[in-house]
Design a protein around this motif. Sequence first.
Motif, short mmCIF file in Angstrom:
data_model
loop_
_atom_site.label_atom_id
_atom_site.label_comp_id
_atom_site.label_asym_id
_atom_site.label_seq_id
_atom_site.Cartn_x
_atom_site.Cartn_y
_atom_site.Cartn_z
N HIS A 1 -11.78 -3.12 6.89
CA HIS A 1 -10.65 -4.01 6.58
C HIS A 1 -11.09 -5.06 5.57
N SER B 1 -4.57 -2.32 5.90
CA SER B 1 -3.78 -2.19 7.12
C SER B 1 -4.20 -0.94 7.86
N TYR C 1 -4.63 -0.56 18.46
CA TYR C 1 -5.32 0.13 17.36
C TYR C 1 -5.99 1.41 17.87
#
Length: 486
Positions: free
Chosen positions: A302, A400, A426
């Motif tokens: 990320h 994302s 997640y």
Amino acid sequence: MTTTSTPHRDSAGFRAESLRIGGERVRRERTLDVFNPYTNERVGAVPLASVDDVREAFRIGHAYRSMLSRYERASILQRACALLRARADEGAAIITMESGLCRKDALYEIGRVADVLTFGATEALRDDGQVFSCDLTAHGKKRKVITLREPLLGVITAITPFNHPMNQVAHKVVPSIATNNRMVLKPSEKVPLSAFYLADILYEAGLPPEMFQVVTGDPREIADELITNAQVDLVTFTGGVAIGKYIAAKAGYRRIVLELGGNDPLIVMEDADLDRASDLAVQGSYKNSGQRCTAVKRMLVHKDVASEFTQRVVEKTKRWKHGDPADANNDMGTVIDEAAARRFELLVEEAVAQGARLLVGNRREGALYSPTVLDNVRPEMTVVREETFGPVSPIIRFGSIDEAIAISNGTAYGLSSGICTDRMDYATRFANELKVGTVNVWEVPGYRIELTPFGGIKDSGLGYKEGVQEAIKSFTNGKTFTMPWG
């Protein structure tokens, strides 16, 4: 492939091997040399089997019918495990000298082989049949249906790769022994010595030699016979995609089990513990010299944590000791040969020319290639689009979870993945949406035990699983037996 016609310095532990056919050690005039990737010494020579040699092995295997009880099969595997553990140093030295894997990795592999033998012995004792009552509906009868598993009518062909010289063999032969099958193995011509070593341990433990025969040779000469011989019921192959697809096209009406390549991501989300995640990244990239189908091939990170994560990976990569594989202090030895190391070097140079940043590594000396970190990598670069089967850590940034899933799924492969996050939403999305055979939360993509199902989809395989339990299912025929009851 080099034959013994080329003069070369021999190692002190040189091993002149023979084919193992029907309990005989068969020599041939034509031989194949095996070299230590680090020293370039000739460490062994193995015979180049002919098509007739392969046919003879199949004839012997097909004619033999094992009547070993479950107890006898389990006892053979247990004795082999004890012998291997007692000779762990010797076995590890053979792995290291022919593959260039460091001493730590070689000893770890011996432990894995011992685990396969242990699990195989346990499964041999397990009655895996089922019993069904038939009076379950208005149309039923007072009968029982009992399921049985029986060995194949024909012989199993096993073809193994170079990256785990002994454990890849164990994952083929142990389920075969546990189910009373007969197998003919062709190990990788780059690392055949470990296969012969394991075969001899199994014979010493009491295995009838007709149940496991080993032939070595030039694939261009004997591969088609291994695949198409009329006495072969199943071909089990671990290796590259191109060869796997060739086998699939050539095998005809027989079973095939293909465990092929991988392009496995380690996905690091914004909530991840970066010290823990970077540990996994480094271990997953460099263990076994990065030569694992389940090694970390891509680090998807990320963007909010990418810079700090990258810094930690670079620091830990610099501490990863690489060099002489026989040095017990080193964390990594060589890759399989100089050609492979040169390929990694060229792939990294190509990525840098396309805008990636080389942060550490990309140094080569023969087959010795240093752990390497690349930042600012894009999914279309060859270093991550194809399988880079070596110690290279390419870092791709995303914004994302949707983008992470899309990048992960955007390759031809579908083997394994590792996820670094503490968020259950997640984790469940990755478990449900990644097109792979394995999703490991807070572990490297390659995590498993030798018993559990393992395998991929898409270009990583046909969906059939390895691991001792699943291989036993693949290596047997199911039968149902019904009888009156009550």
